[in-house]
Write a protein that holds these residues in place. Structure first.
Motif, mmCIF file in Angstrom:
data_model
loop_
_atom_site.group_PDB
_atom_site.id
_atom_site.type_symbol
_atom_site.label_atom_id
_atom_site.label_comp_id
_atom_site.label_asym_id
_atom_site.label_seq_id
_atom_site.Cartn_x
_atom_site.Cartn_y
_atom_site.Cartn_z
ATOM 1 N N UNK A 1 0.585 -1.407 -0.363
ATOM 2 C CA UNK A 1 -0.123 0.030 0.331
ATOM 3 C C UNK A 1 0.294 1.413 0.101
ATOM 4 N N UNK A 2 1.851 1.195 0.262
ATOM 5 C CA UNK A 2 2.897 1.794 0.394
ATOM 6 C C UNK A 2 4.048 2.840 -0.918
ATOM 7 N N UNK A 3 3.554 1.690 -2.025
ATOM 8 C CA UNK A 3 4.065 2.729 -3.253
ATOM 9 C C UNK A 3 2.927 1.452 -4.264
ATOM 10 N N UNK A 4 1.818 0.826 -4.209
ATOM 11 C CA UNK A 4 0.809 0.945 -5.450
ATOM 12 C C UNK A 4 -0.840 1.509 -5.083
ATOM 13 N N UNK A 5 -1.546 0.807 -6.168
ATOM 14 C CA UNK A 5 -3.063 1.488 -5.397
ATOM 15 C C UNK A 5 -3.608 0.007 -6.001
ATOM 16 N N UNK A 6 -4.462 0.129 -5.133
ATOM 17 C CA UNK A 6 -5.538 -0.992 -5.285
ATOM 18 C C UNK A 6 -7.121 -0.782 -5.715
ATOM 19 N N UNK B 1 -5.692 11.814 -9.299
ATOM 20 C CA UNK B 1 -4.654 11.312 -7.967
ATOM 21 C C UNK B 1 -3.362 11.951 -7.528
ATOM 22 N N UNK B 2 -3.194 12.876 -6.442
ATOM 23 C CA UNK B 2 -2.024 13.943 -5.771
ATOM 24 C C UNK B 2 -0.792 13.144 -6.475
ATOM 25 N N UNK B 3 -0.494 14.654 -7.187
ATOM 26 C CA UNK B 3 1.286 14.721 -7.074
ATOM 27 C C UNK B 3 2.159 14.633 -5.735
ATOM 28 N N UNK B 4 1.705 15.042 -4.949
ATOM 29 C CA UNK B 4 2.494 15.167 -3.902
ATOM 30 C C UNK B 4 2.635 13.616 -3.070
ATOM 31 N N UNK B 5 1.640 12.770 -3.619
ATOM 32 C CA UNK B 5 1.060 11.143 -2.853
ATOM 33 C C UNK B 5 1.677 10.580 -3.898
ATOM 34 N N UNK B 6 1.382 10.885 -5.343
ATOM 35 C CA UNK B 6 2.462 10.077 -6.403
ATOM 36 C C UNK B 6 3.909 9.949 -6.278
ATOM 37 N N UNK B 7 4.507 11.164 -6.011
ATOM 38 C CA UNK B 7 5.655 11.160 -5.712
ATOM 39 C C UNK B 7 6.268 10.127 -3.954
ATOM 40 N N UNK C 1 8.737 5.201 -2.804
ATOM 41 C CA UNK C 1 8.913 4.459 -1.776
ATOM 42 C C UNK C 1 9.215 2.899 -2.546
ATOM 43 N N UNK C 2 8.477 3.057 -3.293
ATOM 44 C CA UNK C 2 8.523 2.382 -5.227
ATOM 45 C C UNK C 2 10.181 2.012 -5.252
ATOM 46 N N UNK C 3 11.178 2.837 -4.863
ATOM 47 C CA UNK C 3 12.469 2.598 -5.510
ATOM 48 C C UNK C 3 13.618 2.317 -4.052
ATOM 49 N N UNK C 4 12.913 2.973 -3.362
ATOM 50 C CA UNK C 4 13.669 2.320 -1.944
ATOM 51 C C UNK C 4 13.392 0.522 -1.816
ATOM 52 N N UNK C 5 12.523 0.056 -2.647
ATOM 53 C CA UNK C 5 11.950 -1.392 -2.861
ATOM 54 C C UNK C 5 12.753 -2.560 -3.520
ATOM 55 N N UNK C 6 12.756 -1.702 -5.183
ATOM 56 C CA UNK C 6 12.299 -2.175 -5.930
ATOM 57 C C UNK C 6 13.692 -3.050 -6.278
ATOM 58 N N UNK C 7 14.573 -2.951 -5.684
ATOM 59 C CA UNK C 7 15.934 -3.777 -5.968
ATOM 60 C C UNK C 7 15.441 -5.187 -5.627
#
Length: 136
Positions: free
Chosen positions: A48-53, A72-78, A83-89
């Motif tokens: 939920x920290x980096x995806x929409x359902x 969708x708010x730009x700030x929330x997307x950023x 968060x996505x960049x932090x877990x992508x590895x």
């Protein structure tokens, strides 16, 4: 995918798909459309920290997804993108495998699920009901 803000991930006819992995390593916020989806590493990662359902019902409403994503708010997307960049590895396969990469995460997930599978198998053998019990 790299140039997209959102990547659609509809439920397929199999429990796994490379679309989700591709979206995450491309740093594209996944938009998951499913009522019953089992996500990889879900016991370790909060999607939920980096995806929409969205539910299947919501996705079938004409214009619903387009409206929600365009509003969708730009700030929330950023925030989700960071968060996505932090877990992508965790979703990248490497050779040789490294700590925290996709191979390591898959082995960790299997290690946690295996005892439950073994327990269910042992219980099924132990709790066999003789045929004469079923005839009553």
């Amino acid at each position: 995918m790299r140039s997209s803000k959102f990547c659609l991930h509809p439920a397929g006819d199999t429990p796994s798909s490379c679309r989700l992995f591709d979206a995450i390593v491309s740093h594209c916020v996944p938009v998951v459309v499913s009522d019953k989806i089992e996500l990889p590493y879900e016991d370790e990662i909060d999607y939920t920290k980096f995806s929409l359902f969205f539910s299947d019902t919501e996705a079938l409403q004409p214009g619903f997804l387009i409206n929600k994503l365009s509003e969708f708010p730009k700030e929330k997307w950023l925030e989700m993108w960071r968060n996505l960049k932090n877990i992508s590895h965790h979703f990248e396969f490497q050779f040789p495998p490294a700590k925290g990469d996709a191979v390591d995460m898959l082995w960790r997930q299997l290690r946690r699920k295996l005892p439950g599978v073994q327990l269910a198998t042992h219980r099924r053998h132990r709790l066999r009901v003789p045929d004469w019990w079923r005839r009553r």
